[in-house]
Design a protein around this motif. Structure first.
Motif, PDB file in Angstrom:
ATOM      1  N   CYS A 185       1.026   3.553  23.827  1.00 41.77           N
ATOM      2  CA  CYS A 185       2.475   3.529  23.643  1.00 41.77           C
ATOM      3  C   CYS A 185       3.179   3.378  24.988  1.00 41.77           C
ATOM      4  N   VAL A 186       4.358   2.785  24.922  1.00 41.30           N
ATOM      5  CA  VAL A 186       5.273   2.714  26.063  1.00 41.30           C
ATOM      6  C   VAL A 186       6.590   3.298  25.590  1.00 41.30           C
ATOM      7  N   ALA A 187       7.185   4.171  26.398  1.00 43.23           N
ATOM      8  CA  ALA A 187       8.483   4.756  26.063  1.00 43.23           C
ATOM      9  C   ALA A 187       9.469   4.420  27.168  1.00 43.23           C
ATOM     10  N   VAL A 188      10.430   3.574  26.849  1.00 44.15           N
ATOM     11  CA  VAL A 188      11.489   3.231  27.800  1.00 44.15           C
ATOM     12  C   VAL A 188      12.588   4.273  27.650  1.00 44.15           C
ATOM     13  N   LEU A 189      12.984   4.862  28.777  1.00 47.02           N
ATOM     14  CA  LEU A 189      13.945   5.962  28.775  1.00 47.02           C
ATOM     15  C   LEU A 189      15.306   5.469  29.254  1.00 47.02           C
ATOM     16  N   GLY A 190      16.107   4.998  28.336  1.00 44.47           N
ATOM     17  CA  GLY A 190      17.444   4.524  28.672  1.00 44.47           C
ATOM     18  C   GLY A 190      17.884   3.423  27.728  1.00 44.47           C
ATOM     19  N   LEU A 191      18.789   3.741  26.825  1.00 51.23           N
ATOM     20  CA  LEU A 191      19.207   2.813  25.781  1.00 51.23           C
ATOM     21  C   LEU A 191      19.865   1.549  26.338  1.00 51.23           C
ATOM     22  N   GLN A 192      20.893   1.696  27.149  1.00 52.52           N
ATOM     23  CA  GLN A 192      21.617   0.516  27.625  1.00 52.52           C
ATOM     24  C   GLN A 192      20.747  -0.334  28.543  1.00 52.52           C
ATOM     25  N   ALA A 193      19.960   0.303  29.390  1.00 54.48           N
ATOM     26  CA  ALA A 193      19.072  -0.453  30.281  1.00 54.48           C
ATOM     27  C   ALA A 193      18.066  -1.266  29.461  1.00 54.48           C
ATOM     28  N   TYR A 194      17.521  -0.665  28.402  1.00 52.96           N
ATOM     29  CA  TYR A 194      16.581  -1.380  27.534  1.00 52.96           C
ATOM     30  C   TYR A 194      17.267  -2.566  26.874  1.00 52.96           C
ATOM     31  N   ARG A 195      18.440  -2.333  26.313  1.00 48.21           N
ATOM     32  CA  ARG A 195      19.158  -3.415  25.632  1.00 48.21           C
ATOM     33  C   ARG A 195      19.379  -4.603  26.566  1.00 48.21           C
ATOM     34  N   THR A 196      19.748  -4.315  27.803  1.00 45.35           N
ATOM     35  CA  THR A 196      19.989  -5.377  28.786  1.00 45.35           C
ATOM     36  C   THR A 196      18.683  -6.028  29.225  1.00 45.35           C
ATOM     37  N   ALA A 197      17.707  -5.221  29.578  1.00 46.33           N
ATOM     38  CA  ALA A 197      16.441  -5.735  30.105  1.00 46.33           C
ATOM     39  C   ALA A 197      15.703  -6.611  29.101  1.00 46.33           C
ATOM     40  N   PHE A 198      15.703  -6.212  27.843  1.00 42.53           N
ATOM     41  CA  PHE A 198      14.933  -6.910  26.821  1.00 42.53           C
ATOM     42  C   PHE A 198      15.785  -7.809  25.921  1.00 42.53           C
ATOM     43  N   LEU A 199      17.057  -7.949  26.285  1.00 44.71           N
ATOM     44  CA  LEU A 199      17.984  -8.800  25.522  1.00 44.71           C
ATOM     45  C   LEU A 199      18.010  -8.409  24.042  1.00 44.71           C
ATOM     46  N   ARG A 200      18.112  -7.110  23.790  1.00 42.23           N
ATOM     47  CA  ARG A 200      18.145  -6.562  22.436  1.00 42.23           C
ATOM     48  C   ARG A 200      19.399  -5.702  22.278  1.00 42.23           C
ATOM     49  N   ALA A 201      20.528  -6.359  22.137  1.00 51.03           N
ATOM     50  CA  ALA A 201      21.822  -5.667  22.104  1.00 51.03           C
ATOM     51  C   ALA A 201      21.927  -4.647  20.971  1.00 51.03           C
TER      52      ALA A 201
ATOM     53  N   ALA B 244      19.418  -2.787  19.681  1.00 48.17           N
ATOM     54  CA  ALA B 244      18.312  -1.825  19.642  1.00 48.17           C
ATOM     55  C   ALA B 244      18.829  -0.406  19.466  1.00 48.17           C
ATOM     56  N   VAL B 245      18.081   0.386  18.704  1.00 46.56           N
ATOM     57  CA  VAL B 245      18.432   1.789  18.475  1.00 46.56           C
ATOM     58  C   VAL B 245      17.272   2.670  18.925  1.00 46.56           C
ATOM     59  N   ILE B 246      17.565   3.919  19.139  1.00 43.30           N
ATOM     60  CA  ILE B 246      16.577   4.904  19.580  1.00 43.30           C
ATOM     61  C   ILE B 246      15.443   4.992  18.559  1.00 43.30           C
ATOM     62  N   GLY B 247      14.218   5.135  19.062  1.00 39.12           N
ATOM     63  CA  GLY B 247      13.055   5.311  18.210  1.00 39.12           C
ATOM     64  C   GLY B 247      12.022   4.226  18.420  1.00 39.12           C
ATOM     65  N   LEU B 248      11.065   4.166  17.513  1.00 37.28           N
ATOM     66  CA  LEU B 248      10.011   3.162  17.549  1.00 37.28           C
ATOM     67  C   LEU B 248      10.633   1.795  17.301  1.00 37.28           C
ATOM     68  N   GLN B 249      10.307   0.835  18.161  1.00 41.48           N
ATOM     69  CA  GLN B 249      10.868  -0.511  18.045  1.00 41.48           C
ATOM     70  C   GLN B 249       9.993  -1.358  17.117  1.00 41.48           C
TER      71      GLN B 249
END
Length: 173
Positions: free
Chosen positions: A106-122, A124-129
């Motif tokens: 597993c990989v856990a990215v810690l930061g909602l907005q950073a994840y949305r920007t980094a992975f181009l997933r505007a 995205a919600v908290i939890g398992l992707q």
């Protein structure tokens, strides 16, 4: 891109935590999640990853437990908001390469907005992707910084328990 804080990894990782980037204190001390108000170490214990609340100087014990830590961006800043969208997107590419090499469950990215920007997933919600990252289950969790007031410790503890189940139990396969 400069990396001021070395990745904390070892063989046979089950879980790789990915912070946004090192803060000034972490960069100065060479320790992940070093700021006293950061809830990461409490959440590790509350989620069942450690027997007690570790201090940042004990981070070296984590790879022996199958846990690693990295960052999306290596550059030290006073606040994650100082990072550009381009830096975050480049960090996502580098994270995928690390995951391909390290092969955690597993990989856990810690930061909602950073994840949305980094992975181009505007959206995205908290939890398992829904999509894995280089074959690893991908989780999105709130930033554990004490400055992140939207999620309280009790709610975040439940998220870390679910992550622990996914990464470490036989039923999480």
């Amino acid at each position: 891109m400069e990396q001021a804080l070395a990745d904390l990894v070892g063989p046979d990782l089950r879980l790789l935590f990915c912070g946004i980037n090192p803060g000034r204190l972490s960069g100065d001390l060479g320790l992940h999640f070093a700021r006293p108000g950061n809830r990461f170490w409490k959440l590790l214990c509350a989620g069942g990853f450690t027997q007690s609340v570790l201090v940042p100087a004990e981070q070296h014990t984590l790879p022996g437990l199958g846990i690693g830590i990295t960052n999306l961006v290596g550059r030290v800043t006073s606040a994650a908001s100082e990072l550009s969208a381009s830096e975050l997107r480049q960090g996502a590419v580098q994270l995928e390469a690390k995951v391909e090499r390290l092969r955690p469950r597993c990989v856990a990215v810690l930061g909602l907005q950073a994840y949305r920007t980094a992975f181009l997933r505007a959206g995205a919600v908290i939890g398992l992707q829904p999509e894995p990252l280089a074959g690893a289950k991908l989780w999105l969790l709130p930033n554990p910084s004490g400055l992140q007031a939207h999620y309280q410790l009790r709610e975040m503890s439940e998220m870390y328990k679910a992550l622990h189940e996914s990464a470490f139990s036989a039923s999480g396969l």
